[in-house]
Design a protein around this motif. Sequence first.
Motif, short mmCIF file in Angstrom:
data_model
loop_
_atom_site.label_atom_id
_atom_site.label_comp_id
_atom_site.label_asym_id
_atom_site.label_seq_id
_atom_site.Cartn_x
_atom_site.Cartn_y
_atom_site.Cartn_z
N ALA A 173 -4.69 2.08 -8.96
CA ALA A 173 -4.17 3.42 -8.75
C ALA A 173 -5.13 4.16 -7.83
CB ALA A 173 -4.03 4.15 -10.08
N LYS A 174 -4.60 5.12 -7.08
CA LYS A 174 -5.45 5.89 -6.16
C LYS A 174 -5.91 7.21 -6.76
CE LYS A 174 -3.46 3.90 -1.96
NZ LYS A 174 -2.80 4.18 -0.66
N SER A 175 -5.57 7.44 -8.01
CA SER A 175 -6.02 8.65 -8.68
C SER A 175 -6.16 8.35 -10.16
CB SER A 175 -5.04 9.81 -8.48
OG SER A 175 -3.82 9.55 -9.14
N VAL A 191 -14.12 -6.33 -5.29
CA VAL A 191 -12.85 -5.94 -4.68
C VAL A 191 -12.89 -4.46 -4.30
CG1 VAL A 191 -10.36 -5.73 -5.03
CG2 VAL A 191 -11.57 -7.70 -5.96
N VAL A 192 -13.40 -3.62 -5.20
CA VAL A 192 -13.48 -2.19 -4.92
C VAL A 192 -14.36 -1.92 -3.70
CG1 VAL A 192 -14.33 0.01 -5.79
CG2 VAL A 192 -12.97 -1.46 -7.27
N LEU A 202 -10.57 3.97 -5.89
CA LEU A 202 -9.57 3.08 -6.49
C LEU A 202 -9.87 2.94 -7.98
CD1 LEU A 202 -9.27 0.20 -3.84
CD2 LEU A 202 -7.72 2.14 -4.20
N PHE A 203 -8.81 2.98 -8.78
CA PHE A 203 -8.94 2.89 -10.23
C PHE A 203 -8.18 1.65 -10.71
CE2 PHE A 203 -9.26 7.26 -8.92
CZ PHE A 203 -10.27 7.79 -9.68
N PRO A 204 -8.89 0.63 -11.23
CA PRO A 204 -8.20 -0.58 -11.68
C PRO A 204 -7.21 -0.28 -12.80
CG PRO A 204 -10.58 -0.93 -11.54
CD PRO A 204 -10.35 0.54 -11.41
N ASN A 234 0.85 -1.18 0.00
CA ASN A 234 0.00 0.00 0.00
C ASN A 234 0.89 1.23 0.00
OD1 ASN A 234 -2.06 1.84 0.21
ND2 ASN A 234 -2.71 1.23 2.25
N GLU A 235 0.99 1.87 -1.17
CA GLU A 235 1.83 3.04 -1.32
C GLU A 235 0.98 4.30 -1.41
OE1 GLU A 235 4.40 2.38 -4.64
OE2 GLU A 235 5.07 0.42 -3.92
#
Length: 222
Positions: A174-176, A144-145, A157-159, A118-119
């Motif tokens: 991705a978080k953005s 999952v989301v 969250l963006f797959p 988790n970054e």
Amino acid sequence: MAGALAGAGIVWQTPANPPEAQDYIFRNGRRYVRPYYFEFISHAKNRWAGKTIVDLFTDEFKGRPREYYVHAVKCGRLQVDEQMVEEDYIVKSSQKISHFLHRHEPPVLGGNIVILQNEVDVVTVCKPASVPVHPCGQYRKNTVVGIMEAEHGLTPLFPVHRLDRLVSGLLIFAKSAERAECFRQQIEANLLQKEYVAKVVGVFPEGEVMMFVYCNSCMVYL
């Protein structure tokens, strides 16, 4: 409509309500979602204008018979601009149309979604089999989301890529939107590669073997 349902003690949901940990029930190795009422919202397209509310749903959403939509209008499960209407109501362009449904999501396997890393701008998880990546079809919270938001507070969250519902494996989010676009460009430039590991039954030939496996959205080389 919302007030009446809330007064009856029924879980009320709209697209704005996030999944929460108490929404899930674990039983016999499966993860269930507590049934809830959900408001599907759409805005009338230009081609819908001029149709009656019943004709519109009968023509555009063929999964249910006309009789269902007639009853849904009469009892207020189909509304226009948050108001009950008659079954011969003529829809106008851009009007808000709400469809209230009692949802029972299918169960999935009850294992945890393990966070591998988790970054700041990316999270990597191990997706278990049977769980869809994101809301689709009958699934909204049992994804999952949804689970990542409910149990870990990770949203949005963006797959970066997807795995089929029945497939388990490494999944990167991705978080953005900007970080997701960066990943997309790297994938298109072949700077990132995916590797699939398959279990086989029997004796596998020695040496390197090239196979082509077709899934819903891609062709995978093994």
